[in-house]
Design an enzyme around this catalytic site. Sequence first.
Site, PDB file in Angstrom:
ATOM      1  N   CYS A   1      -1.161  -3.228   4.318  1.00  0.00           N
ATOM      2  CA  CYS A   1      -0.127  -3.995   3.609  1.00  0.00           C
ATOM      3  C   CYS A   1       0.750  -3.067   2.760  1.00  0.00           C
ATOM      4  CB  CYS A   1      -0.802  -5.042   2.737  1.00  0.00           C
ATOM      5  SG  CYS A   1       0.311  -5.940   1.654  1.00  0.00           S
TER       6      CYS A   1
ATOM      7  N   CYS B   1       1.167  -4.104  -0.881  1.00  0.00           N
ATOM      8  CA  CYS B   1      -0.095  -3.867  -1.597  1.00  0.00           C
ATOM      9  C   CYS B   1      -0.183  -2.415  -2.059  1.00  0.00           C
ATOM     10  CB  CYS B   1      -1.288  -4.192  -0.704  1.00  0.00           C
ATOM     11  SG  CYS B   1      -1.378  -5.900  -0.165  1.00  0.00           S
TER      12      CYS B   1
END
Length: 87
Positions: free
Chosen positions: A37, A40
Amino acid sequence: MKIHAVTASIEVTDANFAQEVSQSEMPVLLDCWAPWCGPCRIMAPIMEELAEELAGTVKVAKLNAHPEHSHAGAVPEGGADRTDGGR
């Protein structure tokens, strides 16, 4: 020689979720992330900074949602309101 970074956040897994999150005496900011991600990874240093700044008042925990999927889905959309102290 490999150097390991010291982190202020706590790594949460299925094995320690209850102890570190559900039964925590202090509020918990749970970061559900995944290694693939992009957003993230961008947020990771910010979460570490928050963990350092909030140490002793808020526990910042990281849950890799990819392998630890059983608890990642247990967090309500929008997070959990712990203003009642978790009780």
